[in-house]
Design an enzyme around this catalytic site. Structure first.
Site, mmCIF file in Angstrom:
data_model
loop_
_atom_site.group_PDB
_atom_site.id
_atom_site.type_symbol
_atom_site.label_atom_id
_atom_site.label_comp_id
_atom_site.label_asym_id
_atom_site.label_seq_id
_atom_site.Cartn_x
_atom_site.Cartn_y
_atom_site.Cartn_z
ATOM 1 N N CYS A 123 0.823 -1.213 0.000
ATOM 2 C CA CYS A 123 0.000 0.000 0.000
ATOM 3 C C CYS A 123 0.853 1.258 0.000
ATOM 4 C CB CYS A 123 -0.932 0.004 1.203
ATOM 5 S SG CYS A 123 -1.928 -1.496 1.295
ATOM 6 N N HIS A 143 -9.286 3.564 -1.241
ATOM 7 C CA HIS A 143 -7.904 3.095 -1.091
ATOM 8 C C HIS A 143 -7.543 2.050 -2.151
ATOM 9 C CE1 HIS A 143 -4.113 2.109 0.596
ATOM 10 N NE2 HIS A 143 -4.474 1.169 1.421
#
Lengths: 374, 374
Positions: free
Chosen positions: B85, B327
């Site tokens: 991420c 996200h």
């Protein structure tokens, strides 16, 4: 190069079916070997660049930068670079940019793949990620399929025979016999290549590089001088899909990277006496000789015929290449540079070139090394 | 920074469940928007750095550098960077190194993820690649599990209540209401967060950032000046596994990257008026405020309480953060920088900071932006 970059240390694991070793074990082993080969302290490594293509699928593992960093006592910053089978060269190139920027002085470039834990169909599909999943994969293509088409077309255009093609892998196996890190060290006659099972017409089993585990660690430094320096690091891209190209019997990314690399190294092509090239399939090695400018179009096999009969002074894939040394995909570009460093010293020649690509040369990385002891 | 690096253009897709768009479509849309926002010609892009974590699994696609290069008429060199991420920030950092080295003058940094085509269990397992597959995954952990443990421990150590934790997502949703690119623009009360289904005790559904599709393109240039420049780009690593750390209620990689970033920007922490931070889970946002030095240990939630009542001058996650803006994992770090550029202009403040991490902050990237028009 904006700064002088030296190979300050290097380490390899053996390539092959290494059932007893995990991805982490392989990384550890290569790092350890590289550090032992160098004169530097591990704490001097101020960046790690990891090359890996398949670990998400074969090992349920992403974030290999942090994994590599975990293996070092000071957890240095780390990035992972991926460009399919060309990941190794692109990781080296990225490391060069960090070194040239001054952000790092000593970079560990670490390639690792653990391919044999997954079934062959899973690995084959994962490798197909190196082609275009919208334009190529829906046709049912695999990489042997893509290079089979390329070989078919090449034979049609230039009259290459099956017997000629078989010489390539035979040469690579003869070289691997001397390489203790190689996956296949036994001899292979051209006749055995021609008689091996058909994989994707005209390509046969022994035209194809294997599925391999392995790791390679190369420490590049602007601080720690050594007798081998990089004098060019160049990359180029092409369309990911072969369907978007005007021809499939030549790879423009190789030509572009080669032109830029010779310019950067400020040498002539004829100054290069040793080459490690990306023979993922035998036909690729032939095309590469042409794209790198060592042979005219359609004549690449002549270099292999001369290698077979010992009539050329050019050292080609002395490691055994991808076919015989093995091809843990993202590791290859780094292994090539490490083996080229050894080759330059062993053969006492000045300039050597490594050529690594991803997919059907959708990305390409070329490095030129100089032996400063010559 | 070794050279002045400007944001010469930027483009976003909407974040969300974008069923009608492929990974390629998303990349195309973001690139197009970035070019339209800039004054440069596409041919001036001399390198592409792609951030992506999941495409091998969610799209059967590796080699995203070459895919991005395929979408541009001149097929420039391209590398893909992955750090789970945190891929976005690490891609920006890599682009900075290329720009500072002089190897590139104008770099397209492109993040893209197409997560919603895969079933949730597949995505969850793929995301777990950001933890250690040997040390964490065999325990049955998932990322909500890891951050659930972190939240449990944090509550035990500092007495944070469930009611306080619920304020975080509520604040983020209120900010996203103004963001036309955000996945969730509806309001969310703290009570609704506390009443949402339990995911991993004490974390509830609305403590967790969603699965998102999206892309972001940020053009960094040393040639094309603009009113927003980067004044720091720093990364740090930690162990991949939380089991190898002395504590789980603070992330050393954030602290290290922050210290280095302030040093590089040559400013004080108090000069920073706007922050985009990595709130993958609500508890992370609280810990981040402490690790970034905006709150004392155990007091991070105070900033969110003040944000909720409008009592702090600090702008935090004005985009809506990961929770409300969405996200798409590797895109986030790039989106943060793009949104921070907008925030600095809109609020007329000078310095803003973006903070992005991979895994449980196994890697971390921090960028400091300066609004030159202030």
């Amino acid at each position: 190069m904006q700064r002088d970059i030296y190979i300050a240390g290097s380490g390899l694991t053996r390539f092959g079916e290494l059932w007893e070793k995990s991805l982490r074990d392989l990384m550890d082993e290569a790092i350890d070997a590289a550090l032992r080969s160098s004169e530097l302290d591990v704490l001097e490594i101020d960046l790690v660049v990891v090359a890996n293509m398949l670990a998400e699928i074969t090992n349920d593992q992403a974030g290999l930068g942090a994994l590599a960093s975990s293996l070092l006592p000071h957890h240095p910053p780390a990035v992972r670079v991926e460009s399919a089978c060309g990941s190794g060269a692109l990781a080296l190139h990225t490391a060069c940019a960090f070194l040239e920027s001054g952000r790092a002085k000593t970079v560990l470039v670490l390639g690792a793949e653990k391919m044999t834990d997954a079934p062959t169909d899973v690995v084959s599909q994962a490798l197909m990620g190196a082609a275009d999943s919208e334009l190529d994969a829906p046709a049912g293509l695999t990489f042997p399929g893509i290079f089979g088409l390329i070989a078919q077309r090449y034979m049609y255009e230039y009259g290459l025979t099956r017997e000629q093609l078989s010489i390539v892998s035979s040469v690579h196996h003869s070289h691997a016999a001397e390489n203790t890190f190689a996956q296949f060290r036994q001899g292979l006659t051209p006749e055995a290549v021609s008689a091996s099972p058909l994989v994707s017409d005209p390509l046969r089993l022994f035209d194809c590089s294997p599925i391999s585990d392995g790791a390679a660690a190369c420490i590049l430094s602007t601080e720690h001088k050594s007798s081998v320096r990089l004098c060019a690091s160049q990359i180029a891209s092409d369309t990911l899909s072969i369907t978007e190209r005007p021809t499939i019997v030549s790879f423009p990314a190789t030509r572009e990277a080669m032109d830029k690399a010779l310019l950067e190294a400020d040498i002539e092509r004829s100054d290069i006496q040793a080459v490690e090239t990306h023979d993922c399939f035998s036909i690729a090695a032939i095309i590469n000789m042409e794209d790198l400018g060592f042979a005219k179009e359609g004549k690449g096999v002549k270099i292999y015929e001369d290698l077979y009969t010992g009539q050329t002074p050019l050292f080609v894939n002395m490691s055994g290449g991808l076919k015989a040394c093995g091809h843990p995909v993202a590791v290859t570009g780094i292994k090539q540079v490490i083996d080229m460093g050894k080759c330059l010293k062993r053969e006492n020649v000045q300039y050597g070139l490594t050529h690594n690509f991803g997919g059907a040369a959708a990305s390409c990385g070329i490095h030129i090394l100089e032996n400063l002891a010559v």
